[in-house]
Write a protein that holds these residues in place. Structure first.
Motif, PDB file in Angstrom:
ATOM      1  N   TYR A 183       0.820  -1.207   0.000  1.00  0.00           N
ATOM      2  CA  TYR A 183       0.000   0.000   0.000  1.00  0.00           C
ATOM      3  C   TYR A 183       0.857   1.261   0.000  1.00  0.00           C
ATOM      4  CZ  TYR A 183       0.813  -0.060   5.078  1.00  0.00           C
ATOM      5  OH  TYR A 183       1.403  -0.081   6.327  1.00  0.00           O
ATOM      6  N   ASP A 184       0.242   2.372  -0.461  1.00  0.00           N
ATOM      7  CA  ASP A 184       0.965   3.644  -0.551  1.00  0.00           C
ATOM      8  C   ASP A 184       0.805   4.460   0.735  1.00  0.00           C
ATOM      9  OD1 ASP A 184      -1.538   4.955  -0.681  1.00  0.00           O
ATOM     10  OD2 ASP A 184      -1.377   5.381  -2.817  1.00  0.00           O
ATOM     11  N   GLU A 185       1.337   5.686   0.739  1.00  0.00           N
ATOM     12  CA  GLU A 185       1.320   6.541   1.928  1.00  0.00           C
ATOM     13  C   GLU A 185      -0.087   6.939   2.359  1.00  0.00           C
ATOM     14  OE1 GLU A 185       1.816   9.034  -1.724  1.00  0.00           O
ATOM     15  OE2 GLU A 185       2.839   7.262  -0.955  1.00  0.00           O
ATOM     16  N   ASN A 186      -1.071   6.781   1.471  1.00  0.00           N
ATOM     17  CA  ASN A 186      -2.469   7.084   1.806  1.00  0.00           C
ATOM     18  C   ASN A 186      -3.254   5.835   2.183  1.00  0.00           C
ATOM     19  OD1 ASN A 186      -2.231   9.905   1.240  1.00  0.00           O
ATOM     20  ND2 ASN A 186      -2.196   9.365  -0.933  1.00  0.00           N
ATOM     21  N   GLY A 187      -2.569   4.686   2.218  1.00  0.00           N
ATOM     22  CA  GLY A 187      -3.230   3.432   2.570  1.00  0.00           C
ATOM     23  C   GLY A 187      -3.897   2.735   1.402  1.00  0.00           C
ATOM     24  N   ARG A 188      -3.767   3.281   0.204  1.00  0.00           N
ATOM     25  CA  ARG A 188      -4.382   2.656  -0.975  1.00  0.00           C
ATOM     26  C   ARG A 188      -3.589   1.421  -1.373  1.00  0.00           C
ATOM     27  NH1 ARG A 188      -3.823   3.287  -6.521  1.00  0.00           N
ATOM     28  NH2 ARG A 188      -2.317   4.937  -6.131  1.00  0.00           N
ATOM     29  N   ILE A 189      -4.280   0.301  -1.479  1.00  0.00           N
ATOM     30  CA  ILE A 189      -3.630  -0.954  -1.860  1.00  0.00           C
ATOM     31  C   ILE A 189      -3.264  -0.894  -3.340  1.00  0.00           C
ATOM     32  CG2 ILE A 189      -3.914  -3.450  -2.105  1.00  0.00           C
ATOM     33  CD1 ILE A 189      -5.774  -3.312   0.370  1.00  0.00           C
ATOM     34  N   LEU A 190      -1.981  -1.109  -3.611  1.00  0.00           N
ATOM     35  CA  LEU A 190      -1.452  -1.010  -4.964  1.00  0.00           C
ATOM     36  C   LEU A 190      -1.402  -2.361  -5.667  1.00  0.00           C
ATOM     37  CD1 LEU A 190       1.520   1.322  -4.011  1.00  0.00           C
ATOM     38  CD2 LEU A 190      -0.675   2.007  -5.032  1.00  0.00           C
ATOM     39  N   ARG A 191      -1.084  -3.396  -4.895  1.00  0.00           N
ATOM     40  CA  ARG A 191      -0.904  -4.724  -5.492  1.00  0.00           C
ATOM     41  C   ARG A 191      -1.025  -5.776  -4.407  1.00  0.00           C
ATOM     42  NH1 ARG A 191       3.717  -7.205  -9.174  1.00  0.00           N
ATOM     43  NH2 ARG A 191       2.475  -8.928  -9.972  1.00  0.00           N
ATOM     44  N   ILE A 192      -1.578  -6.923  -4.758  1.00  0.00           N
ATOM     45  CA  ILE A 192      -1.685  -8.067  -3.849  1.00  0.00           C
ATOM     46  C   ILE A 192      -1.013  -9.259  -4.512  1.00  0.00           C
ATOM     47  CG2 ILE A 192      -3.247  -9.675  -2.702  1.00  0.00           C
ATOM     48  CD1 ILE A 192      -5.316  -7.377  -2.577  1.00  0.00           C
ATOM     49  N   LEU A 193      -0.129  -9.918  -3.773  1.00  0.00           N
ATOM     50  CA  LEU A 193       0.560 -11.108  -4.265  1.00  0.00           C
ATOM     51  C   LEU A 193       0.311 -12.286  -3.326  1.00  0.00           C
ATOM     52  CD1 LEU A 193       4.083  -9.618  -5.108  1.00  0.00           C
ATOM     53  CD2 LEU A 193       2.222 -10.092  -6.707  1.00  0.00           C
ATOM     54  N   ASP A 194       0.215 -13.488  -3.896  1.00  0.00           N
ATOM     55  CA  ASP A 194       0.172 -14.714  -3.104  1.00  0.00           C
ATOM     56  C   ASP A 194       1.570 -15.296  -3.062  1.00  0.00           C
ATOM     57  OD1 ASP A 194      -2.566 -14.561  -2.625  1.00  0.00           O
ATOM     58  OD2 ASP A 194      -3.074 -15.700  -4.422  1.00  0.00           O
ATOM     59  N   MET A 195       1.971 -15.784  -1.880  1.00  0.00           N
ATOM     60  CA  MET A 195       3.337 -16.286  -1.699  1.00  0.00           C
ATOM     61  C   MET A 195       3.309 -17.687  -1.079  1.00  0.00           C
ATOM     62  SD  MET A 195       5.195 -12.766  -0.359  1.00  0.00           S
ATOM     63  CE  MET A 195       4.376 -12.763   1.236  1.00  0.00           C
ATOM     64  N   GLU A 196       4.262 -18.501  -1.491  1.00  0.00           N
ATOM     65  CA  GLU A 196       4.390 -19.883  -1.013  1.00  0.00           C
ATOM     66  C   GLU A 196       5.534 -20.003  -0.011  1.00  0.00           C
ATOM     67  OE1 GLU A 196       2.648 -22.667  -1.606  1.00  0.00           O
ATOM     68  OE2 GLU A 196       1.233 -21.512  -2.815  1.00  0.00           O
ATOM     69  N   PRO A 197       5.399 -20.878   0.987  1.00  0.00           N
ATOM     70  CA  PRO A 197       6.501 -21.111   1.931  1.00  0.00           C
ATOM     71  C   PRO A 197       7.758 -21.592   1.196  1.00  0.00           C
ATOM     72  CG  PRO A 197       4.491 -22.142   2.712  1.00  0.00           C
ATOM     73  CD  PRO A 197       4.222 -21.682   1.301  1.00  0.00           C
ATOM     74  N   CYS A 198       8.907 -21.307   1.790  1.00  0.00           N
ATOM     75  CA  CYS A 198      10.179 -21.758   1.234  1.00  0.00           C
ATOM     76  C   CYS A 198      11.039 -22.280   2.371  1.00  0.00           C
ATOM     77  CB  CYS A 198      10.890 -20.609   0.523  1.00  0.00           C
ATOM     78  SG  CYS A 198      12.479 -21.111  -0.166  1.00  0.00           S
ATOM     79  N   HIS A 199      11.501 -23.506   2.215  1.00  0.00           N
ATOM     80  CA  HIS A 199      12.258 -24.147   3.288  1.00  0.00           C
ATOM     81  C   HIS A 199      13.752 -24.250   3.009  1.00  0.00           C
ATOM     82  CE1 HIS A 199       8.336 -24.977   4.941  1.00  0.00           C
ATOM     83  NE2 HIS A 199       7.996 -25.534   3.802  1.00  0.00           N
ATOM     84  N   SER A 200      14.152 -24.042   1.749  1.00  0.00           N
ATOM     85  CA  SER A 200      15.583 -24.102   1.439  1.00  0.00           C
ATOM     86  C   SER A 200      15.885 -23.231   0.226  1.00  0.00           C
ATOM     87  CB  SER A 200      16.023 -25.542   1.179  1.00  0.00           C
ATOM     88  OG  SER A 200      15.325 -26.075   0.080  1.00  0.00           O
ATOM     89  N   ASP A 201      17.124 -22.751   0.170  1.00  0.00           N
ATOM     90  CA  ASP A 201      17.539 -21.886  -0.931  1.00  0.00           C
ATOM     91  C   ASP A 201      17.664 -22.682  -2.222  1.00  0.00           C
ATOM     92  OD1 ASP A 201      17.714 -19.443   0.430  1.00  0.00           O
ATOM     93  OD2 ASP A 201      19.642 -19.997   1.291  1.00  0.00           O
ATOM     94  N   PRO A 202      17.458 -22.053  -3.355  1.00  0.00           N
ATOM     95  CA  PRO A 202      17.082 -20.661  -3.504  1.00  0.00           C
ATOM     96  C   PRO A 202      15.570 -20.485  -3.318  1.00  0.00           C
ATOM     97  CG  PRO A 202      17.356 -21.623  -5.669  1.00  0.00           C
ATOM     98  CD  PRO A 202      17.689 -22.700  -4.663  1.00  0.00           C
ATOM     99  N   CYS A 203      15.176 -19.408  -2.678  1.00  0.00           N
ATOM    100  CA  CYS A 203      13.769 -19.085  -2.473  1.00  0.00           C
ATOM    101  C   CYS A 203      13.322 -18.081  -3.527  1.00  0.00           C
ATOM    102  CB  CYS A 203      13.548 -18.489  -1.084  1.00  0.00           C
ATOM    103  SG  CYS A 203      13.724 -19.692   0.246  1.00  0.00           S
TER     104      CYS A 203
END
Length: 146
Positions: free
Chosen positions: A91-111
């Protein structure tokens, strides 16, 4: 009155005078249909932001972590040693959400590196898919209440 009861009364009096226990911070998101409240932990220092939600095995359905930056950032997020799938709203300085991403757990490199592709002031992490379930989208506005 017995000594233990006097101590309890004194503790209650002090708690009441001080406003009781401090309220847990929350993020309130205004969507097109409703307001969504997320109880959050703050990650305001560099160390807190680097640690994030690493090592956590669970996160309550209405909980998350808000990452507060002192200035705009373009830094990527990663999920090294994070055990639960997450969604992150930048989100930006006004609280407006700019982008939403889904992320997966990572247990070992490279992540995998999750690049938001925008300059943002803060980020809110929640359980993966929660934003979708709540009807939260880019363009919605959030505010941190302490």
């Amino acid at each position: 009155m017995s000594a233990p009861l006097r101590r309890l009364a004194l503790l209650l009096l002090v708690a009441t005078a001080c406003g009781g226990a401090p309220a847990r911070p929350a993020v309130v998101i205004d969507t097109a249909a409703k307001q969504v409240t997320v109880h959050v932990e703050l990650a305001a220092t560099e160390r807190e932001r680097a640690r994030g939600l690493m090592g956590r095995s669970a996160l309550a359905e209405d909980a998350g972590m808000v990452f507060v930056f002192p200035q705009k950032s373009r830094d990527a997020f990663w999920m090294k040693d994070t055990l639960i799938p997450l969604s992150v709203a930048f989100y930006d300085e006004n609280g407006r959400i700019l982008r939403i991403l889904d992320m997966e757990p990572c247990h070992s490199d490279p992540c995998r590196i999750y690049q938001p592709g925008v300059a943002y002031q803060g980020a809110l992490e929640v359980n993966r898919g929660a934003f979708r379930r709540w009807g939260v989208r880019a363009g919605d506005v959030l505010r941190l209440e302490r």
